[in-house]
Structure formats: structure tokens, C-alpha cells
Design a protein around this motif. Structure first.
Motif, PDB file in Angstrom:
ATOM      1  N   SER A  73      12.890  17.731  24.469  1.00 11.77           N
ATOM      2  CA  SER A  73      13.664  18.944  24.760  1.00 11.77           C
ATOM      3  C   SER A  73      15.122  18.715  24.400  1.00 11.77           C
ATOM      4  N   SER A  74      15.801  19.826  24.183  1.00 12.18           N
ATOM      5  CA  SER A  74      17.229  19.782  23.893  1.00 12.18           C
ATOM      6  C   SER A  74      17.879  21.020  24.493  1.00 12.18           C
ATOM      7  N   ALA A  75      19.137  20.887  24.833  1.00 12.07           N
ATOM      8  CA  ALA A  75      19.903  22.018  25.368  1.00 12.07           C
ATOM      9  C   ALA A  75      21.242  22.074  24.650  1.00 12.07           C
ATOM     10  N   SER A  76      21.622  23.265  24.229  1.00 13.30           N
ATOM     11  CA  SER A  76      22.887  23.465  23.524  1.00 13.30           C
ATOM     12  C   SER A  76      23.627  24.637  24.153  1.00 13.30           C
ATOM     13  N   PRO A  77      24.912  24.484  24.399  1.00  4.77           N
ATOM     14  CA  PRO A  77      25.683  25.604  24.961  1.00  4.77           C
ATOM     15  C   PRO A  77      25.981  26.656  23.906  1.00  4.77           C
ATOM     16  N   PHE A  78      26.203  27.873  24.358  1.00  7.22           N
ATOM     17  CA  PHE A  78      26.631  28.945  23.465  1.00  7.22           C
ATOM     18  C   PHE A  78      27.517  29.924  24.214  1.00  7.22           C
ATOM     19  N   SER A  79      28.196  30.766  23.460  1.00  4.73           N
ATOM     20  CA  SER A  79      28.921  31.896  24.029  1.00  4.73           C
ATOM     21  C   SER A  79      28.235  33.164  23.539  1.00  4.73           C
ATOM     22  N   TRP A  80      28.415  34.254  24.261  1.00  3.63           N
ATOM     23  CA  TRP A  80      27.761  35.500  23.870  1.00  3.63           C
ATOM     24  C   TRP A  80      28.669  36.691  24.169  1.00  3.63           C
ATOM     25  N   LYS A  81      28.387  37.779  23.437  1.00  5.31           N
ATOM     26  CA  LYS A  81      29.071  39.041  23.699  1.00  5.31           C
ATOM     27  C   LYS A  81      28.147  40.179  23.291  1.00  5.31           C
ATOM     28  N   ILE A  82      28.404  41.336  23.859  1.00  5.00           N
ATOM     29  CA  ILE A  82      27.626  42.531  23.548  1.00  5.00           C
ATOM     30  C   ILE A  82      28.553  43.548  22.888  1.00  5.00           C
ATOM     31  N   GLU A  83      28.142  44.033  21.725  1.00  2.00           N
ATOM     32  CA  GLU A  83      28.873  45.090  21.035  1.00  2.00           C
ATOM     33  C   GLU A  83      27.874  46.053  20.422  1.00  2.00           C
ATOM     34  N   ASN A  84      28.008  47.321  20.743  1.00  2.00           N
ATOM     35  CA  ASN A  84      27.153  48.368  20.169  1.00  2.00           C
ATOM     36  C   ASN A  84      25.670  48.024  20.276  1.00  2.00           C
ATOM     37  N   ASP A  85      25.218  47.641  21.455  1.00  2.00           N
ATOM     38  CA  ASP A  85      23.810  47.319  21.729  1.00  2.00           C
ATOM     39  C   ASP A  85      23.309  46.087  20.978  1.00  2.00           C
ATOM     40  N   THR A  86      24.209  45.295  20.430  1.00  2.00           N
ATOM     41  CA  THR A  86      23.843  44.055  19.752  1.00  2.00           C
ATOM     42  C   THR A  86      24.393  42.891  20.561  1.00  2.00           C
ATOM     43  N   ILE A  87      23.542  41.913  20.808  1.00  2.00           N
ATOM     44  CA  ILE A  87      23.947  40.714  21.529  1.00  2.00           C
ATOM     45  C   ILE A  87      24.206  39.631  20.497  1.00  2.00           C
ATOM     46  N   GLU A  88      25.427  39.155  20.452  1.00  2.00           N
ATOM     47  CA  GLU A  88      25.806  38.109  19.501  1.00  2.00           C
ATOM     48  C   GLU A  88      25.887  36.788  20.252  1.00  2.00           C
ATOM     49  N   VAL A  89      25.145  35.789  19.764  1.00  2.00           N
ATOM     50  CA  VAL A  89      25.100  34.465  20.374  1.00  2.00           C
ATOM     51  C   VAL A  89      25.714  33.478  19.392  1.00  2.00           C
ATOM     52  N   ASN A  90      26.760  32.781  19.827  1.00  2.00           N
ATOM     53  CA  ASN A  90      27.449  31.799  18.988  1.00  2.00           C
ATOM     54  C   ASN A  90      27.277  30.411  19.591  1.00  2.00           C
ATOM     55  N   GLY A  91      26.414  29.627  18.974  1.00  2.00           N
ATOM     56  CA  GLY A  91      26.185  28.256  19.409  1.00  2.00           C
ATOM     57  C   GLY A  91      26.139  27.367  18.202  1.00  2.00           C
ATOM     58  N   THR A  92      25.051  26.610  18.067  1.00  2.00           N
ATOM     59  CA  THR A  92      24.900  25.787  16.866  1.00  2.00           C
ATOM     60  C   THR A  92      24.726  26.678  15.644  1.00  2.00           C
ATOM     61  N   THR A  93      24.207  27.888  15.859  1.00  2.00           N
ATOM     62  CA  THR A  93      24.133  28.907  14.819  1.00  2.00           C
ATOM     63  C   THR A  93      24.665  30.208  15.414  1.00  2.00           C
ATOM     64  N   LYS A  94      24.890  31.190  14.560  1.00  2.18           N
ATOM     65  CA  LYS A  94      25.318  32.509  15.027  1.00  2.18           C
ATOM     66  C   LYS A  94      24.127  33.448  14.862  1.00  2.18           C
TER      67      LYS A  94
END
Length: 129
Positions: A73-94
Motif C-alpha cells: 500500500s501507499s499513501a500520497s497527500p493531495f490538495s483539492w478544490k471544486i469549480e463549476n461542478d468539477t473536483i480538481e485533485v492536485n497530488g502526484t498527478t493532477k
């Protein structure tokens, strides 16, 4: 007359600001929690979990259980935001996700990545608020 105009402008600004805040907060509150997808391929179980927590932070947890009983198993942190019904996740990938009609999260680039919400309680990862 100036006083009335100022009052009307202030009331309109308050209405605009509070209406936008409620929409965003509602979507954020719905998103917060633990989302999961489990796929069984051959003799291997792949589990993807996304934990959406407070202050627009989260964790992506990938777990692979082999038929032999071995688990990685692995765990990676990310940040997220919601804009216009889209959830954007920025971690090891976007990555970007959308809610489907069943209120599941679907990865935009891969329709076979569909996550269901399994818990609203993310305190295991963040502690009590």
C-alpha cells in the motif's frame, strides 16, 4: 437618496456573497469523507481510496492484495478544490472528477475509475474537528 442607494448596494452584495458561499460549502461538505473503488483482477484486489478532508487537503491510498496474501500500500497527500461542478485533485498527478447521476465520483480521463462514498468520517486521518 444616497443613503438608500448605499443600502440597496450593500444588501445586493450580501445576497450575492452568501448565495455563492452556501453552494460551495454544500458541495464541499458532500465531498468530504472517504471515497473508494475496489477492483478484482485475476488473483489480485486493487483498492483505491480518496480521503477528502478539511482545509482542502486529502490523501490518495492505493492498496494491492495479492492471492498469496501479500499486501502493498501507499499513501500520497493531495490538495483539492471544486469549480463549476468539477473536483480538481492536485497530488502526484493532477486529476479531475465529476459526480455522476448515482452521486459517485468519476475520473474524467478514465470512465472505469468510479468511486463510491463509503464514509463521511475522515477523522481517522485528521482527528476530530
Amino acid at each position: 437618496m444616497k443613503r438608500v442607494l448605499k443600502s440597496v448596494v450593500i444588501v445586493l452584495l450580501l445576497l450575492v456573497v452568501t448565495s455563492c458561499t452556501k453552494d460551495t460549502n454544500g458541495a464541499e461538505n458532500n465531498l468530504r469523507g472517504i471515497w473508494e473503488q475496489v477492483k478484482v483482477v485475476d488473483d489480485q484486489t486493487n483498492t483505491l481510496q480518496l480521503v477528502f478532508g478539511k482545509k482542502n487537503t486529502g490523501f490518495e491510498i492505493n492498496k494491492v492484495e495479492f492471492g498469496t496474501g501479500e499486501i502493498t500500500s501507499s499513501a500520497s497527500p493531495f490538495s483539492w478544490k471544486i469549480e463549476n461542478d468539477t473536483i480538481e485533485v492536485n497530488g502526484t498527478t493532477k486529476d479531475t472528477y465529476q459526480f455522476n447521476l448515482n452521486n459517485e465520483l468519476v475520473l474524467d480521463d478514465a470512465e472505469d475509475v468510479v468511486l463510491s462514498k463509503i464514509s463521511n468520517d475522515y477523522s481517522k486521518y485528521y482527528g476530530k474537528e
